[in-house]
Motif scaffolding. Structure first.
Motif, PDB file in Angstrom:
ATOM      1  N   ASP A  80      -5.777   9.898  -7.963  1.00  7.66           N
ATOM      2  CA  ASP A  80      -5.910  10.521  -6.633  1.00  7.66           C
ATOM      3  C   ASP A  80      -6.739   9.632  -5.697  1.00  7.66           C
ATOM      4  O   ASP A  80      -6.359   9.430  -4.540  1.00  7.66           O
ATOM      5  N   GLU A  81      -7.861   9.114  -6.205  1.00  2.88           N
ATOM      6  CA  GLU A  81      -8.709   8.236  -5.388  1.00  2.88           C
ATOM      7  C   GLU A  81      -7.981   6.945  -5.034  1.00  2.88           C
ATOM      8  O   GLU A  81      -8.079   6.449  -3.909  1.00  2.88           O
ATOM      9  N   LYS A  82      -7.226   6.417  -6.002  1.00  4.03           N
ATOM     10  CA  LYS A  82      -6.471   5.170  -5.748  1.00  4.03           C
ATOM     11  C   LYS A  82      -5.351   5.409  -4.736  1.00  4.03           C
ATOM     12  O   LYS A  82      -5.067   4.544  -3.907  1.00  4.03           O
ATOM     13  N   ALA A  83      -4.732   6.567  -4.770  1.00  2.41           N
ATOM     14  CA  ALA A  83      -3.683   6.894  -3.800  1.00  2.41           C
ATOM     15  C   ALA A  83      -4.302   6.969  -2.399  1.00  2.41           C
ATOM     16  O   ALA A  83      -3.748   6.417  -1.432  1.00  2.41           O
ATOM     17  N   TYR A 114       0.794  -1.225   0.000  1.00  6.36           N
ATOM     18  CA  TYR A 114       0.000   0.000   0.000  1.00  6.36           C
ATOM     19  C   TYR A 114       0.826   1.275   0.000  1.00  6.36           C
ATOM     20  O   TYR A 114       0.476   2.242  -0.673  1.00  6.36           O
ATOM     21  N   GLU A 115       1.907   1.285   0.722  1.00  7.07           N
ATOM     22  CA  GLU A 115       2.725   2.502   0.766  1.00  7.07           C
ATOM     23  C   GLU A 115       3.327   2.794  -0.612  1.00  7.07           C
ATOM     24  O   GLU A 115       3.273   3.933  -1.096  1.00  7.07           O
ATOM     25  N   GLU A 116       3.874   1.737  -1.241  1.00  3.71           N
ATOM     26  CA  GLU A 116       4.452   1.907  -2.574  1.00  3.71           C
ATOM     27  C   GLU A 116       3.375   2.269  -3.595  1.00  3.71           C
ATOM     28  O   GLU A 116       3.584   3.081  -4.492  1.00  3.71           O
ATOM     29  N   ALA A 117       2.179   1.670  -3.428  1.00  4.94           N
ATOM     30  CA  ALA A 117       1.073   1.954  -4.348  1.00  4.94           C
ATOM     31  C   ALA A 117       0.655   3.425  -4.235  1.00  4.94           C
ATOM     32  O   ALA A 117       0.454   4.092  -5.260  1.00  4.94           O
ATOM     33  N   ALA A 118       0.554   3.917  -3.013  1.00  2.60           N
ATOM     34  CA  ALA A 118       0.172   5.324  -2.825  1.00  2.60           C
ATOM     35  C   ALA A 118       1.179   6.243  -3.492  1.00  2.60           C
ATOM     36  O   ALA A 118       0.806   7.199  -4.181  1.00  2.60           O
ATOM     37  N   THR A 119       2.471   5.939  -3.323  1.00  7.26           N
ATOM     38  CA  THR A 119       3.528   6.752  -3.941  1.00  7.26           C
ATOM     39  C   THR A 119       3.423   6.694  -5.464  1.00  7.26           C
ATOM     40  O   THR A 119       3.541   7.720  -6.144  1.00  7.26           O
ATOM     41  N   ALA A 120       3.190   5.484  -5.985  1.00  2.85           N
ATOM     42  CA  ALA A 120       3.081   5.318  -7.439  1.00  2.85           C
ATOM     43  C   ALA A 120       1.863   6.065  -7.997  1.00  2.85           C
ATOM     44  O   ALA A 120       1.947   6.715  -9.045  1.00  2.85           O
ATOM     45  N   PHE A 121       0.735   5.980  -7.315  1.00  2.00           N
ATOM     46  CA  PHE A 121      -0.463   6.703  -7.768  1.00  2.00           C
ATOM     47  C   PHE A 121      -0.259   8.213  -7.682  1.00  2.00           C
ATOM     48  O   PHE A 121      -0.694   8.953  -8.551  1.00  2.00           O
TER      49      PHE A 121
END
Length: 186
Positions: free
Chosen positions: A29-32, A12-19
């Motif tokens: 933005d919603e996915k982040a 999740y942390e990497e996903a938020a950064t990628a989004f």
């Protein structure tokens, strides 16, 4: 895309950064935000597991960490529940002093006030059995267990009177001996 794969893989942390790196692209933005929310939930679940495993200090630390990382997450009830369970555990293990301190820190949570009083009562009983009547009386006062306080206070008073009588008898005996010695010298 890579960000979506990280989200699916629970990174999740990497996903938020990628989004976030995608900027305003579609629903990034919603996915982040979703990734961050899932990360918070994951951390809360880890803290819950620590609590269930009776690792109270670690659980408290984990909840506080989540609170610092995400200030909008209110962990006050989780902290209170952790201290409550820890205090109950201390009381069961007859660590009454520690239990009382923990219950005192969360007096308005559930029935902590009642458990605080009973922990003080139990601690007072320990001091009474050791002959420390002053400390026991103070703890009974904290416990506000009126009937038992008065019972134990009466017993304490009776013991004090008995000690005072013994002291008077000893003084009287010493005085008599002193008079005999003085008369024999005179």
């Amino acid at each position: 895309n890579e960000a979506q794969k990280l989200l699916v893989d629970a990174k999740y942390e990497e996903a938020a950064t990628a989004f976030d790196a995608l900027g305003n692209y579609k629903d990034s933005d919603e996915k982040a935000d979703e990734s961050r929310n899932l990360l918070v939930q994951e951390k809360l679940n880890e803290a819950d597991k620590l609590l269930e495993g009776k690792k109270y200090v670690e659980a408290l630390d984990a909840y506080v960490t989540v609170s610092k990382e995400v200030p909008q997450v209110n962990v006050d009830d989780l902290l209170a529940e952790t201290n409550y369970r820890w205090a109950i555990d201390k009381k069961k293990k007859k660590s009454y002093y520690d239990a009382a301190k923990l219950f005192e820190s969360i007096m308005s949570y559930k029935d902590s006030a009642s458990f605080y009083c009973s922990s003080c009562q139990n601690l007072g009983d320990e001091y009474l059995s050791l002959g420390d009547y002053d400390t026991a009386l103070k703890l009974y006062g904290l416990a506000k267990a009126d009937a038992l306080v008065y019972q134990n206070a009466y017993e304490w008073f009776e013991k004090r009177v008995a000690l005072a009588e013994k002291a008077c008898d000893s003084i009287e005996g010493l005085t008599s001996n002193l008079i005999v010695v003085l008369r024999s010298d005179g």
